[in-house]
Design a protein around this motif. Structure first.
Motif, PDB file in Angstrom:
ATOM      1  N   LEU A  44      -6.107  -9.453  -2.318  1.00 58.10           N
ATOM      2  CA  LEU A  44      -7.493  -9.027  -2.486  1.00 58.10           C
ATOM      3  C   LEU A  44      -7.700  -7.565  -2.109  1.00 58.10           C
ATOM      4  O   LEU A  44      -8.487  -6.852  -2.742  1.00 58.10           O
ATOM      5  CB  LEU A  44      -8.420  -9.911  -1.632  1.00 58.10           C
ATOM      6  CG  LEU A  44      -8.416 -11.411  -1.956  1.00 58.10           C
ATOM      7  CD1 LEU A  44      -9.311 -12.158  -0.978  1.00 58.10           C
ATOM      8  CD2 LEU A  44      -8.870 -11.649  -3.380  1.00 58.10           C
ATOM      9  N   SER A  45      -7.014  -7.099  -1.074  1.00 57.41           N
ATOM     10  CA  SER A  45      -7.228  -5.726  -0.598  1.00 57.41           C
ATOM     11  C   SER A  45      -6.553  -4.697  -1.486  1.00 57.41           C
ATOM     12  O   SER A  45      -6.986  -3.537  -1.544  1.00 57.41           O
ATOM     13  CB  SER A  45      -6.727  -5.587   0.842  1.00 57.41           C
ATOM     14  OG  SER A  45      -5.322  -5.786   0.914  1.00 57.41           O
ATOM     15  N   GLU A  46      -5.474  -5.088  -2.192  1.00 55.71           N
ATOM     16  CA  GLU A  46      -4.735  -4.106  -2.990  1.00 55.71           C
ATOM     17  C   GLU A  46      -5.618  -3.433  -4.062  1.00 55.71           C
ATOM     18  O   GLU A  46      -5.629  -2.205  -4.111  1.00 55.71           O
ATOM     19  CB  GLU A  46      -3.499  -4.790  -3.581  1.00 55.71           C
ATOM     20  CG  GLU A  46      -2.473  -3.845  -4.130  1.00 55.71           C
ATOM     21  CD  GLU A  46      -1.676  -3.109  -3.046  1.00 55.71           C
ATOM     22  OE1 GLU A  46      -1.097  -2.063  -3.389  1.00 55.71           O
ATOM     23  OE2 GLU A  46      -1.644  -3.527  -1.873  1.00 55.71           O
ATOM     24  N   PRO A  47      -6.353  -4.097  -4.938  1.00 58.14           N
ATOM     25  CA  PRO A  47      -6.149  -5.501  -5.298  1.00 58.14           C
ATOM     26  C   PRO A  47      -5.035  -5.610  -6.322  1.00 58.14           C
ATOM     27  O   PRO A  47      -4.706  -4.643  -7.006  1.00 58.14           O
ATOM     28  CB  PRO A  47      -7.487  -5.898  -5.932  1.00 58.14           C
ATOM     29  CG  PRO A  47      -7.961  -4.644  -6.595  1.00 58.14           C
ATOM     30  CD  PRO A  47      -7.483  -3.501  -5.722  1.00 58.14           C
ATOM     31  N   VAL A  48      -4.445  -6.811  -6.423  1.00 61.71           N
ATOM     32  CA  VAL A  48      -3.399  -7.021  -7.419  1.00 61.71           C
ATOM     33  C   VAL A  48      -4.032  -7.475  -8.735  1.00 61.71           C
ATOM     34  O   VAL A  48      -5.187  -7.896  -8.772  1.00 61.71           O
ATOM     35  CB  VAL A  48      -2.364  -8.061  -6.947  1.00 61.71           C
ATOM     36  CG1 VAL A  48      -1.683  -7.615  -5.667  1.00 61.71           C
ATOM     37  CG2 VAL A  48      -2.995  -9.440  -6.765  1.00 61.71           C
ATOM     38  N   ASP A  49      -3.251  -7.380  -9.793  1.00 61.72           N
ATOM     39  CA  ASP A  49      -3.721  -7.818 -11.110  1.00 61.72           C
ATOM     40  C   ASP A  49      -3.397  -9.284 -11.375  1.00 61.72           C
ATOM     41  O   ASP A  49      -4.029  -9.920 -12.220  1.00 61.72           O
ATOM     42  CB  ASP A  49      -3.081  -6.958 -12.208  1.00 61.72           C
ATOM     43  CG  ASP A  49      -3.452  -5.489 -12.069  1.00 61.72           C
ATOM     44  OD1 ASP A  49      -4.653  -5.181 -12.137  1.00 61.72           O
ATOM     45  OD2 ASP A  49      -2.532  -4.661 -11.868  1.00 61.72           O
ATOM     46  N   MET A  50      -2.411  -9.803 -10.638  1.00 59.87           N
ATOM     47  CA  MET A  50      -1.997 -11.189 -10.868  1.00 59.87           C
ATOM     48  C   MET A  50      -1.209 -11.696  -9.661  1.00 59.87           C
ATOM     49  O   MET A  50      -0.521 -10.915  -8.997  1.00 59.87           O
ATOM     50  CB  MET A  50      -1.132 -11.270 -12.136  1.00 59.87           C
ATOM     51  CG  MET A  50      -0.649 -12.666 -12.487  1.00 59.87           C
ATOM     52  SD  MET A  50       0.160 -12.753 -14.118  1.00 59.87           S
ATOM     53  CE  MET A  50       1.615 -11.753 -13.817  1.00 59.87           C
TER      54      MET A  50
END
Length: 414
Positions: free
Chosen positions: A46-52
């Motif tokens: 969530l903090s990155e946020p990632v794409d998948m």
């Protein structure tokens, strides 16, 4: 560039025997450990946020977890749904009912139509739309022999022949998926399997007799940009050339003492067509520590044992104390004192082992070719027996008397 978080082998609900009940929550502290480390993975997504997010299988210890364990798992992954992060949940061997009959525990997420969630319970290709582009993911769940062939096909075949036939059948099916790939899209193979060149840990026992081993060469193909694996609990990359990376992230928590020395974590991947950069991210899993000590040579076994325990910081750790001692030393070990010394541990077990007097190693000087006289041989033996030192003098005197009597008898016979 597409950011992907790859985790696997959560096994949430495992290892309750190494925990205790938290009086504030009513939950086993080991369940809370697994929830906490999973929460850290989701926090990073969530903090990155990632794409998948891609999960490599084995959500629970078995296919029928208690409702409160299912809820603990779902409450964390729900956070990805709320953040609109697409997620692929692969089915592992522990997620399957017996031999694959009866479906998988993770199938409920597909039945409920959870937005953005894909359940990989068959060998097929999924096209996932992420905020930074589309990704194609081939899911290869844990396969049993019954899924690929009938009993009739294997009649009269040896186990090695069956496994070879399984691999050949899988190659055909996998090749069919590869041929249908879009050559312009980045590709991930997400598989739960035992590769032939992987270092094994707890899963050696957890999966014995279930499934088969696949050659890593089947996975190392130029059409795959990243091969995301699950099942092996020890983090490792199986492809030294890193083209493509073939990565087990390992489990996120220690299941038992066989994983005592393994670093736990997950993997962050930066993916694009023809390239994948990845990084292992350690997690603060609860420490397991084995303390082993041989008390048999000691004059003060309890003090020796306490000194061995004092060398370690036991706060918050799961401890296994293993000590060897002689039967006559049992009475000098005060259990209450040992329990107090282990008091800082989160959980501990004590395993005393009696040393067999018959299993002592041979003394080199007393081999069959030795030319020592009997008294010298006895002295050498007694010098190597710390447990007999208090009566060594008496034994030597008794031996000399016996030998003296023998010499007298020899003179009389003559």
């Amino acid at each position: 560039m597409i950011k992907v978080l790859h985790l696997s082998d959560i096994h949430i609900g495992s290892g309750f025997s190494h925990g205790r009940i938290n009086p504030n929550t009513g939950l086993n502290t080991r369940l809370e450990d697994f929830v906490n480390t999973l929460s850290l993975c989701i926090d990073r997504a969530l903090s990155e946020p990632v794409d998948m997010v891609i999960f490599g299988g084995d959500a629970f210890p078995d296919a029928t977890p208690p409702p409160y364990v299912q809820e603990a798992f779902a409450s964390q992954f729900r956070r990805l749904v709320d953040a609109h992060i697409p997620t692929v949940l692969l089915v592992g061997n522990h997620d399957l009912h017996s031999q694959g009959i009866g479906g998988a525990s993770l199938n409920i997420y597909r039945t409920l139509g959870v937005p953005g969630f894909v359940v990989g319970d068959s060998l097929t290709t999924h096209h996932i739309q992420t905020p930074n582009g589309k990704v194609q993911v081939i899911t290869l769940p844990w396969l049993t022999r019954s899924m690929l062939m009938t009993r009739k096909e294997t009649t009269g075949m040896s186990m090695a022949e069956v496994n070879q036939l399984l691999i050949e059948k899988l190659q055909v099916v996998l090749e069919g998926e590869v041929r249908n790939l879009d050559p312009n899209l980045p590709t991930i193979l997400l598989a739960h399997l035992m590769a032939d060149n992987a270092m094994l840990g707890a899963e050696r026992l957890l999966a014995v007799g279930k499934g088969f081993t696949l050659p890593a060469s089947l996975l190392i193909r130029p059409c795959f940009d990243y091969v995301a694996l699950g099942h092996i609990h020890c983090h490792q990359n199986l492809n030294k050339s890193n083209d493509p990376p073939v990565v087990y992230p390992g489990s996120i928590e220690r299941v038992d003492f066989s994983e005592e020395k393994e670093q736990k974590g997950y993997v962050m991947v930066e993916l694009e067509k023809g390239k994948a950069n990845w990084q292992f991210c350690p997690l603060p899993a609860r420490i397991f520590r084995t303390i082993e000590v041989d008390l048999s040579p000691s004059d003060n076994p309890q003090q020796t044992l306490l000194q061995a325990i004092a060398k370690h910081d036991l706060r918050g750790t799961v401890v296994r104390l293993v000590y060897k001692l002689r039967s006559e030393q049992l009475d000098v070990i005060e259990n209450a004192v040992i329990h107090k010394a282990l008091g800082d541990a989160h959980h501990y077990t004590i395993h005393p082992e009696l040393v067999s007097q018959l299993a002592r190693p041979r003394i080199p000087e007393l081999n069959a070719s030795s030319s020592m006289d009997p008294i010298e041989a006895l002295k050498t033996y007694l010098n190597n027996r710390e447990d007999l030192k208090d009566i060594a003098t008496y034994m030597l005197e008794a031996a000399q008397e016996l030998l003296g009597d023998d010499e007298t008898m020899i003179l009389v016979d003559r």
